[in-house]
Design an enzyme around this catalytic site. Structure first.
Site, PDB file in Angstrom:
ATOM      1  N   LYS A   1       0.716  -1.309   0.010  1.00 37.94           N
ATOM      2  CA  LYS A   1       0.111  -0.062  -0.046  1.00 37.94           C
ATOM      3  C   LYS A   1       0.821   1.132   0.062  1.00 37.94           C
ATOM      4  CE  LYS A   1      -4.203   2.176   2.172  1.00 37.94           C
ATOM      5  NZ  LYS A   1      -5.101   1.922   3.576  1.00 37.94           N
TER       6      LYS A   1
ATOM      7  N   GLU B   1       9.853  -5.482   4.075  1.00 38.01           N
ATOM      8  CA  GLU B   1      10.039  -7.167   3.600  1.00 38.01           C
ATOM      9  C   GLU B   1       9.575  -6.965   2.081  1.00 38.01           C
ATOM     10  OE1 GLU B   1       8.180  -7.148   7.940  1.00 38.01           O
ATOM     11  OE2 GLU B   1       8.065  -5.913   6.093  1.00 38.01           O
TER      12      GLU B   1
ATOM     13  N   GLY C   1      -5.502  -3.233   4.560  1.00 41.13           N
ATOM     14  CA  GLY C   1      -4.717  -4.583   4.036  1.00 41.13           C
ATOM     15  C   GLY C   1      -5.323  -5.699   4.248  1.00 41.13           C
ATOM     16  N   ARG C   2      -5.900  -5.847   5.317  1.00 40.07           N
ATOM     17  CA  ARG C   2      -6.599  -7.183   5.544  1.00 40.07           C
ATOM     18  C   ARG C   2      -7.990  -7.415   5.026  1.00 40.07           C
ATOM     19  NH1 ARG C   2      -5.558  -4.581  10.028  1.00 40.07           N
ATOM     20  NH2 ARG C   2      -7.192  -3.674  11.599  1.00 40.07           N
TER      21      ARG C   2
ATOM     22  N   GLU D   1      -5.556  -8.895  14.209  1.00 37.31           N
ATOM     23  CA  GLU D   1      -4.754  -7.622  13.865  1.00 37.31           C
ATOM     24  C   GLU D   1      -6.044  -6.533  14.096  1.00 37.31           C
ATOM     25  OE1 GLU D   1      -3.255  -6.209  10.067  1.00 37.31           O
ATOM     26  OE2 GLU D   1      -1.373  -6.722  11.049  1.00 37.31           O
TER      27      GLU D   1
ATOM     28  N   HIS E   1      -5.653 -35.516  14.155  1.00 39.38           N
ATOM     29  CA  HIS E   1      -4.337 -36.335  14.579  1.00 39.38           C
ATOM     30  C   HIS E   1      -3.251 -35.540  14.935  1.00 39.38           C
ATOM     31  CE1 HIS E   1      -6.047 -40.236  12.626  1.00 39.38           C
ATOM     32  NE2 HIS E   1      -6.566 -39.335  11.832  1.00 39.38           N
TER      33      HIS E   1
ATOM     34  N   LYS F   1       8.707  -3.033  14.056  1.00 38.13           N
ATOM     35  CA  LYS F   1       9.216  -2.466  12.764  1.00 38.13           C
ATOM     36  C   LYS F   1      10.229  -1.508  12.981  1.00 38.13           C
ATOM     37  CE  LYS F   1       6.194  -2.137   9.335  1.00 38.13           C
ATOM     38  NZ  LYS F   1       4.819  -1.926   8.553  1.00 38.13           N
TER      39      LYS F   1
END
Length: 511
Positions: free
Chosen positions: A185, A191, A245-246, A331, A362, A472
């Site tokens: 964005k 990263e 973003g999410r 978040e 399992h 960050k």
């Protein structure tokens, strides 16, 4: 919120249910399974295996009314600045309206043309470079809709700054035939830009610096930064400031998904989202799937004090869905202050986790059935598979139904304490007809609005994420120190400084 009459009424009601087993609730009401369920747009929500009654739902609805949920829904869907700490809308619903604004429809048309060009064979592989909401949404949806993707289209997702992820994602790819879509964005996410620069060098080594830009597209709100990076204007797509973003899967962030499944399937995804937007806006609380899911989650979190929630899709295609919902919920609702800056008076979002059934049976179902902690479960399943292995699918769904039944009712005491299954452990089942682009859109919007429901009652802002920023910032300072661009941190704690020193020393001494 926790001092209101509606909240206190729920506390008093809880006392009446304390010690009541789900077996008793079903014995008293043989039609409970049908009565405590709701359906909309092909999704059935069966919440009868939770420790609640019809009265609980009425009391929860009163809490929603007291919190002004209906007004808040209208504000969000109408584009009002509901993201109060950043003073802007959270208007992801505008992306999926059948009559979107010209800037939205125009960008969708550009995406469709670009995706069609990609799908026409120029590229053998597409790699989406992003992280968080710029990765989890399209990665989850691409896996979920693999049955609808072009068989010859290889779409991959690169997120982790760990160089091992770059090596794994690009293994077997040809630089000359690979397209990278950089999604950020702000176009400043460390990263993402680190991976993008590595990808640029990887391509440049093969085709030369002059032609490398042709191998890149971008999705961002900072078009200027994408251009400065070297990406041509016609390959840069706009991410609106009012899309978090999410919540951005339906925006240009979904470009990599569109290259995989095509524009028609992407349009169906948006249509499914819009159907739930409108359902959330108009349905009474007792029939409103997102509101019910959110209010039941609040009941489990704040009144029964169960701190986690497991999301367990019985669909291998939804392998990434628990991680997607984990980010969406944690978040958004991992907040300890209200939107007005005052402390929250009750526990907020649960720890969300999960993986697909039957694998989880399992791994961790032992804990679900006999552990000391009670974990509410949200099971997700579909009546028809996207493959021809019907015997497999019947067995898969039999396991889903059996797990919910066992959690709720347990098993008779056989005298051996090791084989005792107490039951009385809550679960909700979301049952769809088939996993399609439209039903996936419905499922995504269902959980988006579940989170919004809970955030409204808690009085928190689900659209910011300031908690992401501190780490960050500190990482940037430490990175400079490791690189020798800054002196050792004199004010840093002894643990962190000694770890940095050891890392630098050991890294230099290793071949």
């Amino acid at each position: 919120m926790d001092h209101t009459a509606e909240w206190q009424a729920l506390r008093a009601h809880l006392e009446a249910l304390d010690g009541v087993h789900l077996r008793d609730l079903f014995d008293r009401d043989p039609g409970r399974g049908q009565r405590l369920s709701a359906e909309a747009h092909g999704l059935l929500l069966d919440y009868s295996k939770n420790r609640l009654t019809g009265e609980t739902v009425e009391l929860l609805a009163a809490v929603a009314d007291r919190a002004g949920l209906r007004r808040r829904i209208e504000a969000m869907l109408n584009g009002e600045p509901v993201n109060t700490t950043e003073n802007r809308p959270a208007w992801h619903a505008a992306l999926r309206r059948p009559d979107p604004a010209p800037e939205v429809s125009g960008e969708l048309d550009r995406m469709a043309a670009f995706a069609a060009d990609v799908r026409n064979g120029r590229w053998e592989a597409v790699v989406n470079i992003g992280i968080g909401g710029s990765d989890l949404g399209p990665a989850m949806a691409a896996a979920a809709l693999a049955a609808y993707a072009a068989a010859d289209r290889d779409v991959r997702f690169l997120s982790n700054v760990d160089g091992a992820h770059f090596e794994a994602v690009t293994r077997g790819l040809t630089p000359e035939r690979t397209l990278f879509i950089v999604v950020s964005k702000t176009f400043s996410t460390v990263e993402t830009l680190t991976n993008a620069r590595t990808a640029w060098a990887w391509v440049a080594d093969a085709v030369g610096e002059r032609d490398t830009g042709r191998h890149f597209a971008a999705v961002t709100a900072r078009l200027d930064k994408a251009h400065d990076f070297g990406i041509a204007p016609e390959a840069v797509f706009s991410m609106r400031d009012w899309v978090g973003g999410r919540y951005s899967l339906g925006s240009a962030v979904g470009l990599s998904l569109m290259t995989a499944v095509g524009s028609t399937a992407f349009a169906d995804l948006l249509a499914g989202m819009h159907e739930i937007d409108q359902h959330f806006r108009g349905a009474p609380w007792a029939e409103n799937l997102p509101a019910l899911l959110g209010l039941i989650g609040l009941w489990n979190r704040n009144f029964w004090n169960w701190p986690t929630c497991a999301v367990l899709p019985y669909a291998q295609e939804l392998a990434l869905f628990p991680a997607y919902i984990q980010q969406l919920d944690m978040e958004s609702c991992g907040k300890s202050v209200r939107a007005d800056g005052t402390p929250v008076g009750a526990a907020t979002g649960p720890v969300v986790w999960g993986q697909p059934g039957t694998n989880g049976q399992h791994a961790f179902h032992q804990h679900l059935h006999q552990g000391t902690d009670i974990v509410p479960v949200e099971f997700i399943g579909f009546c028809r598979p996207n493959h021809g292995h019907t015997e497999h699918h019947d067995l898969l769904m039999a396991n889903l139904f059996a797990q919910a039944e066992a959690l709720a009712f347990g098993a008779p005491d056989v005298g051996d304490p090791h084989r005792r299954f107490p039951g009385n452990r809550p679960s909700t089942i979301i049952l769809g007809d088939q996993l399609t682009p439209r039903s996936l859109g419905r499922l995504v919007a269902l959980y988006e609005h579940k989170v919004f429901t809970q955030a409204t009652v808690w009085g928190i802002n689900p659209f910011d994420q300031w908690g992401v920023e501190l780490g960050k910032t500190l990482a940037g300072a430490i990175s400079d120190e490791i690189a020798g661009a800054a002196p050792s941190g004199t004010a840093r704690d002894s643990s962190t400084q000694s770890l940095i020193n050891r890392y630098k020393s050991r890294r230099r001494s290793m071949p």
